[in-house]
Write a protein that holds these residues in place. Sequence first.
Motif, PDB file in Angstrom:
ATOM      1  N   ALA A 186       0.828  -1.206   0.000  1.00 16.23           N
ATOM      2  CA  ALA A 186       0.000   0.000   0.000  1.00 16.23           C
ATOM      3  C   ALA A 186       0.866   1.261   0.000  1.00 16.23           C
ATOM      4  O   ALA A 186       0.531   2.258  -0.651  1.00 16.23           O
ATOM      5  CB  ALA A 186      -0.929  -0.006   1.216  1.00 16.23           C
ATOM      6  N   LEU A 187       1.989   1.236   0.711  1.00 15.57           N
ATOM      7  CA  LEU A 187       2.918   2.372   0.688  1.00 15.57           C
ATOM      8  C   LEU A 187       3.470   2.573  -0.722  1.00 15.57           C
ATOM      9  O   LEU A 187       3.577   3.704  -1.213  1.00 15.57           O
ATOM     10  CB  LEU A 187       4.062   2.146   1.676  1.00 15.57           C
ATOM     11  N   ASP A 188       3.813   1.467  -1.380  1.00 13.58           N
ATOM     12  CA  ASP A 188       4.331   1.552  -2.751  1.00 13.58           C
ATOM     13  C   ASP A 188       3.296   2.139  -3.710  1.00 13.58           C
ATOM     14  O   ASP A 188       3.649   2.812  -4.685  1.00 13.58           O
ATOM     15  CB  ASP A 188       4.734   0.162  -3.260  1.00 13.58           C
ATOM     16  N   ALA A 189       2.031   1.856  -3.451  1.00 13.99           N
ATOM     17  CA  ALA A 189       0.974   2.273  -4.375  1.00 13.99           C
ATOM     18  C   ALA A 189       0.654   3.764  -4.284  1.00 13.99           C
ATOM     19  O   ALA A 189       0.008   4.314  -5.178  1.00 13.99           O
ATOM     20  CB  ALA A 189      -0.295   1.459  -4.112  1.00 13.99           C
ATOM     21  N   ASP A 237       5.192  12.238   6.437  1.00  9.88           N
ATOM     22  CA  ASP A 237       4.958  11.589   7.726  1.00  9.88           C
ATOM     23  C   ASP A 237       3.471  11.262   7.901  1.00  9.88           C
ATOM     24  O   ASP A 237       3.084  10.119   8.202  1.00  9.88           O
ATOM     25  CB  ASP A 237       5.437  12.526   8.841  1.00  9.88           C
ATOM     26  N   LEU A 238       2.623  12.249   7.697  1.00 10.48           N
ATOM     27  CA  LEU A 238       1.183  12.057   7.871  1.00 10.48           C
ATOM     28  C   LEU A 238       0.626  11.044   6.880  1.00 10.48           C
ATOM     29  O   LEU A 238      -0.244  10.232   7.224  1.00 10.48           O
ATOM     30  CB  LEU A 238       0.457  13.398   7.719  1.00 10.48           C
ATOM     31  N   GLN A 239       1.131  11.072   5.647  1.00 14.55           N
ATOM     32  CA  GLN A 239       0.646  10.141   4.629  1.00 14.55           C
ATOM     33  C   GLN A 239       1.031   8.703   4.969  1.00 14.55           C
ATOM     34  O   GLN A 239       0.241   7.771   4.807  1.00 14.55           O
ATOM     35  CB  GLN A 239       1.216  10.532   3.260  1.00 14.55           C
ATOM     36  N   ILE A 240       2.251   8.508   5.450  1.00 10.61           N
ATOM     37  CA  ILE A 240       2.679   7.163   5.852  1.00 10.61           C
ATOM     38  C   ILE A 240       1.789   6.645   6.978  1.00 10.61           C
ATOM     39  O   ILE A 240       1.295   5.504   6.934  1.00 10.61           O
ATOM     40  CB  ILE A 240       4.158   7.167   6.303  1.00 10.61           C
ATOM     41  N   GLN A 241       1.570   7.475   7.980  1.00 15.52           N
ATOM     42  CA  GLN A 241       0.769   7.032   9.113  1.00 15.52           C
ATOM     43  C   GLN A 241      -0.690   6.802   8.703  1.00 15.52           C
ATOM     44  O   GLN A 241      -1.344   5.881   9.222  1.00 15.52           O
ATOM     45  CB  GLN A 241       0.868   8.061  10.250  1.00 15.52           C
ATOM     46  N   PHE A 293      11.188   6.304   7.154  1.00 16.18           N
ATOM     47  CA  PHE A 293      11.921   7.503   7.546  1.00 16.18           C
ATOM     48  C   PHE A 293      11.443   8.693   6.708  1.00 16.18           C
ATOM     49  O   PHE A 293      12.069   9.057   5.711  1.00 16.18           O
ATOM     50  CB  PHE A 293      13.423   7.292   7.367  1.00 16.18           C
ATOM     51  N   PRO A 294      10.314   9.302   7.086  1.00 10.85           N
ATOM     52  CA  PRO A 294       9.824  10.469   6.343  1.00 10.85           C
ATOM     53  C   PRO A 294      10.765  11.660   6.498  1.00 10.85           C
ATOM     54  O   PRO A 294      11.467  11.788   7.506  1.00 10.85           O
ATOM     55  CB  PRO A 294       8.465  10.754   6.982  1.00 10.85           C
TER      56      PRO A 294
END
Length: 288
Positions: free
Chosen positions: A23-26, A59-63, A52-53
């Motif tokens: 999902a992170l890759d997408a 950062d917010l998008q990863i979380q 490591f944002p």
Amino acid sequence: MSYNPQQIVARGPRAVAEAAAEALDAEVELEGTTYSILEEDEDHDIWRIDAFPTAEEEDLQIQRVLTDFPELIVTAEQLADADWLAMALSGLPPVRAGRFFVYGIHDHGRAPVNAVNLRIEAGAAFGTGHHGTTVGCLIAYNDLLKKSKFGRVLDVGAGTGVLAIAAAKTGTPVAVGTDIDAISVRISNENAKLNQSTARFVHANGLNHRKVRSSGPYDLVFANILARPLVGLSMDIRGALKPQGLVILSGLLRTQERFVKAAYLSHGFKVVRRIHRDAWCTLVMQRV
């Protein structure tokens, strides 16, 4: 307002961690994000994602992506203002992959005389040699060298330049690397000088840069990026290769292997080998 760097850690079962990594890759907005996924506790099926944002939006998008997977335990820890990446790398052991020994300045005295020693300083770039995708590429390349030499090598998404430098250090006279990140290109060229290597790196998005075209066609292409860009570049990589040329593809999860492989098969490649390391896959394919 400046961003205080954080390390985001997510732990959970392998299937969930792999799905979260995919999902992170997408996420298009996270295309340049640095993260890793590895097995932390085999007995209890605990896998770990470290991200490591470098900006608050990232950062917010990863979380946000990770919250879609409630089985993951997600924590975030603020990193010191010091060169946290260099500090983290100083605790990493050197890596041996076939004939290659990858190390940082802190392990200079441990470089063996019977290896191809690659001193790689990461700075703000990605690709120290510790990541499963980089190790997979080096292992694949090491085994290919047992059968043939490569006169022209291209490294797409070079990061710290470790793969192109490895090629130059093993006899490739023309080793070219590209990256879309200007800082990575600078660091790659610095690493080439550190290793007294003839590898050279250019700031480029894709394979149409004049210096990339003029140095081809290539006997071998490294492409250690992400699954979707790998698919998107499949025709360009074919065009950059000589007939019967080889490509080493990595940066893809095992769950993405079929997707990437299908794209290359449809463009006239055949599978030579695949390597699995942690949750990652490395494919060696040949233009036919």
